[in-house]
Design a protein around this motif. Sequence first.
Motif, PDB file in Angstrom:
ATOM      1  N   LEU A  55       2.873  -6.069  11.520  1.00 18.27           N
ATOM      2  CA  LEU A  55       3.609  -5.407  10.438  1.00 18.27           C
ATOM      3  C   LEU A  55       5.105  -5.585  10.636  1.00 18.27           C
ATOM      4  N   THR A  78       1.057   4.428   6.392  1.00 16.77           N
ATOM      5  CA  THR A  78       2.259   4.037   5.633  1.00 16.77           C
ATOM      6  C   THR A  78       1.917   3.423   4.275  1.00 16.77           C
ATOM      7  N   TYR A  79       0.616   3.386   3.950  1.00 16.39           N
ATOM      8  CA  TYR A  79       0.156   2.827   2.668  1.00 16.39           C
ATOM      9  C   TYR A  79       0.606   1.371   2.497  1.00 16.39           C
ATOM     10  N   GLN A  80       0.617   0.633   3.589  1.00 20.79           N
ATOM     11  CA  GLN A  80       0.978  -0.775   3.548  1.00 20.79           C
ATOM     12  C   GLN A  80      -0.244  -1.629   3.859  1.00 20.79           C
ATOM     13  N   LYS A  81      -0.141  -2.910   3.544  1.00 20.95           N
ATOM     14  CA  LYS A  81      -1.231  -3.832   3.851  1.00 20.95           C
ATOM     15  C   LYS A  81      -0.669  -5.238   4.038  1.00 20.95           C
ATOM     16  N   LEU A  82      -1.383  -6.027   4.829  1.00 24.54           N
ATOM     17  CA  LEU A  82      -1.012  -7.416   5.080  1.00 24.54           C
ATOM     18  C   LEU A  82      -2.227  -8.304   4.850  1.00 24.54           C
ATOM     19  N   ASN A  90       7.246  -7.727   7.975  1.00 21.20           N
ATOM     20  CA  ASN A  90       8.133  -6.868   7.186  1.00 21.20           C
ATOM     21  C   ASN A  90       9.291  -6.409   8.058  1.00 21.20           C
ATOM     22  N   ASP A 100       0.273 -13.187   4.542  1.00 20.17           N
ATOM     23  CA  ASP A 100       1.410 -12.721   5.340  1.00 20.17           C
ATOM     24  C   ASP A 100       1.375 -13.293   6.747  1.00 20.17           C
ATOM     25  N   TYR A 117      -2.893  -0.300   6.557  1.00 14.09           N
ATOM     26  CA  TYR A 117      -2.108   0.657   7.340  1.00 14.09           C
ATOM     27  C   TYR A 117      -2.103   1.986   6.566  1.00 14.09           C
ATOM     28  N   GLN A 158      12.547  -4.919   9.430  1.00 17.30           N
ATOM     29  CA  GLN A 158      13.433  -3.890   8.908  1.00 17.30           C
ATOM     30  C   GLN A 158      14.881  -4.248   9.214  1.00 17.30           C
TER      31      GLN A 158
END
Length: 333
Positions: A325, A205-209, A329, A160, A202, A331
Amino acid sequence: MFVDEANVTLRAGNGGNGCASFRREKFVPNGGPDGGDGGRGGDVYAVGDSNVSDLEQFTFSPNISAGNGGNGAGRQKTGESGKDAILRLPLGTVVINPDNGEIVAEVVSEGEKVMLLRGGRGGLGNLHFKSSVNRAPRQFTYGTEGESAEFKLVLKTIADAGMVGFPNAGKSSLVSILTPARPKIGAYPFTTLHVNIGTILYPDTYQKLLLADIPGLIEGASENRGLGHKFLRHIERCKALVAVIDMAGTDGRDPCDDYKKLVEELGKYSKDLLKKPMVIAANKMDEDSAKKNLKKFLKKYPKLDTIAISCLTEEGIPRLKAELLRLCNPQPR
């Protein structure tokens, strides 16, 4: 050892031969032809596999062959098909024809399957040659040879964000803070000799890069000087870039000049790299000289997305993670 280039010699399987046979059964005089066809040769495929990290396996086993087809047999039995050869490649691998540099295939997604070489066709048994004027044919055909070729495999990491900077800017230290990865860290140039891939988590927010740490560039890297030129391709697919600048000016370096040279090297390698979103990680802010240099840097480059950080005190790290992030990503507005 991280291997991102490999040369392989591939061969698809040969087709099996057809069979010339005649029916031989009790109480069945003058049985007709019943020779079966040969089996097809195995194909060679490239398959994307996220569990494979580099091309090291192909440096030890560069010759790969698919299975040959089995020969036909009597009673109209078709030979067994040859087993396909599967090259499990890390995501982002490019398959190149070394003779002309043409890209043959790219594997960028999990499970993506691309045929590289086709196996030979099976030969025909004598059953196919029966006719009203040829009641007992003895003709059959041989299987055809499978395709063979040499290819060059080149890995372009799919991450990413890509981290770039000159030696001793603190990239490896930053990777160890942002991700669970533990690259080699030392107070001398070129401690990083291969691309390091780490995952920024993260939890809220249960996200990852995925973050790719590119070995230190030097001036002239785009012209094959130093180590960085070898790894610049690993940031071609990144959504955003992190330029790590030694704001303390270690060893008399000028942060403003470092940024200028860094952008020049990226642009010389590929103009597309300069179109990517970039955040400046102004590192080593725990040192006194960094504050003075940062004011000078912001005055010269006021429009840059600059975040002051320190790998020692972890100042600015949460803000940097949040900005990455956002860049990777975006928005919808």
